[in-house]
Write an enzyme that holds these catalytic residues in place. Sequence first.
Site, PDB file in Angstrom:
ATOM      1  N   GLU A 864      42.217  43.232  48.949  1.00 11.46           N
ATOM      2  CA  GLU A 864      41.289  43.623  50.126  1.00 11.46           C
ATOM      3  C   GLU A 864      41.653  43.029  51.635  1.00 11.46           C
ATOM      4  OE1 GLU A 864      36.538  43.893  50.999  1.00 11.46           O
ATOM      5  OE2 GLU A 864      37.149  43.414  49.112  1.00 11.46           O
ATOM      6  N   ARG A 942      26.539  37.339  48.704  1.00 10.67           N
ATOM      7  CA  ARG A 942      26.083  38.186  47.558  1.00 10.67           C
ATOM      8  C   ARG A 942      25.653  37.278  46.474  1.00 10.67           C
ATOM      9  NH1 ARG A 942      26.897  43.302  45.178  1.00 10.67           N
ATOM     10  NH2 ARG A 942      27.663  44.642  47.147  1.00 10.67           N
ATOM     11  N   GLU A1323      32.410  46.838  39.507  1.00 14.01           N
ATOM     12  CA  GLU A1323      32.250  45.349  39.446  1.00 14.01           C
ATOM     13  C   GLU A1323      30.979  44.862  38.305  1.00 14.01           C
ATOM     14  OE1 GLU A1323      33.044  43.501  43.404  1.00 14.01           O
ATOM     15  OE2 GLU A1323      32.134  45.505  43.765  1.00 14.01           O
TER      16      GLU A1323
END
Length: 1391
Positions: A864, A942, A1323
Amino acid sequence: MSRPCLPGSTPSRRTRLSAQGAQPGSFISWSDTMQRGDKMRELSGTTADTGSGSGSGSDELVFFVNGKKIVERNADPEMTLLVYLRRKLGLTGTKLGCAEGGCGACTVMLSRYQPHTQQLLHYAVNACLAPVCSLHLVAVTTVEGIGSVARKLHPVQERIAKAHGSQCGFCTPGIVMSMYALLRNNPTPKMADVEEAFHGNLCRCTGYRPILEGYKTFTVEGGCCGGRGRENGCCMANGNGAEKSSEEHSDEAKSLFNAADFEPLDPTQEVIFPPELMSLTKGQGPGSLCFRGDRAVWLQPDSLDDFLRLKWEHPDARVVVGNTEVGIEVKFKNMVYPVILAPAFIPELNRVTRTQDGVVFGAACTLSHMGAVLKKAVKTLPPHQAEVFLAVLEQLRWFAGLQIRNVAAVGGNVMTASPISDLNPVFMAAGCKLTLMDKDGSRVVRMDDSFFTGYRKTILRPQEILLSIEIPYSKKTQFVSAFKQSPRREDDISIVTAAMSVTFIPGTDVVEDLRMSYGGMAATTVLAKKTANRLLGRRWGEELLQEACSSLAEEMTLDPSAPGGMVTYRRTLTLSLFYKFYLTVLQKLREQGVNVEEVASDCLSAAEIYHPVTPSSVQIYQAVPEGRSQDDTVGRPMMHLSALQQATGEAVYCDDVPLYENELYLALVTSSKAHAYIRSIDTSAAESMPGVVCCVFADDIPGSNSTGPIEYDETVLADRQVTCVGHIIGAVVADTQLHAQRAVKAVRIEYEELQPIVTIQEAIAAQSFYQPIRTIQNGNLEAGFQQAHHILEGEMHMGGQEHFYLETNVTLAVPRGEDGEMELFVSTQSASKTQSLVAKALGVPANRVVVRVKRMGGGFGGKESRTTLLSTVVAVAANKLKRPVRCMLDRDEDMLITGGRHPFYGKYKVGFLNSGKVVALDVSYYSNTGNSKDLSLSVLERALFHMENTYSVANVRGRGYLCRTNLPSNTAFRGFGGPQGMMIAESWITDVAQSLGRPAEEVRRLNLYVEGESTPFNQILEQFTVDRCWDECLSRSGYRERRAAIELYNRQNRWTKRGLAIIPTKFGISFTATFLNQAGALVHIYTDGSVLLTHGGTEMGQGLHTKMVQVASRVLGIPCSKIHISETSTNTVPNTSPTAASASSDLNGAAIQNACQILVKRLEPYKTKNPKGSWEDWVKAAYFDRVNLSANGFYKTPDLGYDFDTNSGRAFNYFTYGVACSEVEIDCLTGAHKNLSTTIVMDVGHSLNPAIDIGQVEGAFMQGLGLFTLEELHYSPRGVLLTRGPGSYKIPAFGDIPNQLTVSLLRDAPHDKAIFASKAVGEPPLFLAASVFYAIKDAIAAARAESGISGPFRLDSPASAERIRNACSDRFTKLCPPAEPGTFTPWSVQV
């Protein structure tokens, strides 16, 4: 030898030039086998390889590839078959995954004719280790040679694709070839044969289940039942047709593929062995051969005398048979061996003879051959004579992978003298006889503790060779056992190996002779002589056991700083393994009628030998309603669109793009210090090396040297200072990969070292944090703790994880020659970020840079943001030289440089009532961020968003700290902080249950959220289905019955314990950075009716392109076959978000829907005019009416935007939910564990493609299994990564999947927030593997109870064998207390 051919006898300068210029024949002979690309380009490319002229004085190497004859006149002893296939023959189906024979991506089949048996031998090998020089008169079969989409698929290729066993596809050719080689030798294998064939293959995407299921159809157990049904129903109901539960529904589908559609396997249709090769082999045999390279000479003698003479002349020469050791030394330890002796075909070295004492194996016998001979012998011998053979076979079962065993020689295993050899302890304990020889004669030595004279040294003189080894028959009263303990069961390097042999005075239990040999306890394989001598003449009973253990604990000591670490565990293992041997021998003595004490029934399981169980599985999903058009594939299990090309090797990955005419190769210069100033860089030696074009450093960057995905806090190339080991300082560009990599090693850098900060604890002590520190708070913490009946505090550390995508980072940069334009082919999840950072480094606007991504061989978040580390450097080099430049990182570089999942340390204080209801929680998270911020703040946020998992806590505070350390920057990894946040939550909920003495599942159920409650970040939970998933998981797994059975099992067994856990998850779907929640699409309809689809997402195996075609097919109302996606590129859809956060189907699917709806609207009038017409008619009519048949679509997720300061706004669009229940069994003596069963219930809304979604659930689960139980990154106290490849870093293998795996997609799940009511799936399932971790913890608790220990205890993740063993405190652990921390420097530290 026929002529002199040794270093020194080089031809004169004149002949060398003519060899280079005037002999086009040197490459014509193989150029006709080229399969693609421009002929001239290939020819000009080869002059670089063959042009050194080193070949003069070399023999011709003759071998066959896929039936075509290759005559190589300049064979280089240092070139592997893999490089030859990919670079010289353009056969790119065979992949490079690790270069150390540990992943199987490069598997090919070799075939040779054996004149003495008149049989063909077929076997799988690792092309990355096989020297091309070893292939004289061998036929090589690659994945391209057995079938193709263009010609005809081979059933092995078809079945893995149609069974959904290929996701990213990078490992697929290797798995196909392992299976193919098995079927060539055995067309109707058993399932156990298939499992053994895959011991040397890894896959990071699928979770293995679909591969085994597809290939089960070839086996005697599998195959289609032809509608006749089996004892458990039709074979189509995949596996063991789960017990019918009360909630069966008519639309519940259980089959993801139909085996009846498969082409049958016809063994008569296989590729034939080349007849020319057969006659060549019969006619001449190999003969003596000599191949010369730049740095090495390969001498292949054909007689023993020749071999002995050469060894006398070149005492320092390395002897190579399988190259499984030397290949690694040359590649990773920078060894250069000027003379290589290859005696693999000398008859005496391959001979197997039986004597009255045992079986003698020639030293060049392969381990596979030795295994086959011993298996046969065991069947025919009386059992008491086969004890040693069985011990050797036990070690061979778990010895590397089949590809290695097929070529590695038994002599090499002895002579390598590895301290952790699996076989040497057996040879030593059995007292095997070795025959040594030189040209003056031979001598026989017994293998005992004097054979190994030091680390990797033996008593052989330099000119001596090992001729053979005799493995003896055992005596009537002799018992032999062998043990191996490693992090992972299959294909793994051992931590401790042991072999023990005891002989009794006949008719008694009095010890006459005892030998205990250990590997992994010193620099050599050792015998525990003191202990053995003490026990001679003693009776085999409890007293002897006590004495043996205390004596072994004294004798088998280890320095606390010993390499390999795990010192306490290794010392404990020496005792535990002896205890297993003690019990085994007691049982065998009783069987022989000797009067000894009986083994207590609860100890029997400790002596059992592990035998793998063939896994069975069930997949359940909701079938599409009756009557829906077959053309509408949404909701159907459709195969991944490029699965067939992946299975044939035709799928093109970045490094498979054919070489450009004047292309160069780049290799990176990286820091060897964690924190230092660069004092000087000396490149003179490197620049004068062959093939080197130039070096690139910070001064060569035309634009800006600052870079980074969010903040520009990193450099493209280090400037004056390095802040981690692996920090990129510069690069060397050369004509070939080999030349570039050799030159890099010659670059000399002087450092002035600074003190590094490596671990989270060091960062906390030094207050080394990045800003900001994040907090989420809700309710009244003080009041909550006052209300609580109990308060407990705890902590937990969770290790990081390497992505281990099978395809490492790779970039090819092609300058376009004007206006600063450049085209890049990159394996990345973020095409747009790559474009902008390359443009920044080159100092050009983004519109001059095009980034193209066809597919990735896996990403998982690792591609990413960190791919730009490599892409920017390659682009700078290509810009400087104005020539195409390529670089694909080797596995060890990739692991060193790119960072992985963030290690986390969590501290918590939790308040709860007597009922188990949690009322207050205060938790702090510390993440090891590394040397730059990268995406770490979002990862930490997160984690905070998931700090309560699915539990409702009224009063809560979570704080998150980013630890600034001198490690390579950690980055995104599937789950992105979520798993770390939830792992700590499950730790405190477990502690609460243990401290109250209540069942954990009861406490979890009591604390679950209910619909309409709100999270700590004030988001209301709508369409909340965890309770439904929970109840279905309990019933499908038979939780109550399992719990009762486990309690009974644990009462009946002292040294093995079972555990059970059920774990829920909720995962927020959206990028937490609001602006990223957008996507674009571009759809073209061509006049023939075909549709070209482009969108902002990239394909990395997750099936995104397949789902997007399904979406377009439904909206346009045409079959998928009319729609094509070619690639993702920055010049078709601009400003794309990275393919991440599980949201790509949601975002890109909606954008495609938008574009397709525009087109449908434009075609509407022509449909109305001609309702009976076809799609093609309407398209043509619209075109002739001058209607735009191209549309771009766009989508942004509505009402998002959370604010940390006010704790308000919607953080997530919705949540994906799931529950998993797992059962495990641990071996309390060794810490090994078995995954017995797992049941997963996942709410993915209405699945767009159940085959892909179930594949994602299983793949994520297995990746989580690695994270929580297997994968451990070891760093030295100075910040050096010690685990840099599959040899030392263990991802789950085929044998790690649960024996029973059930995956059910929740039916009738209401959902209205994403495309066609589907939900994100990439995920969320990963965390469900925590059910295995907490089942292990449950089993450890049962073991601790046996020692009288109860209540909460700390177990860090991963729950490795070492941690499991050390947590099961017992009489053996007490004898091996750990050294005091601070009194020694550990080998590795917990970062």
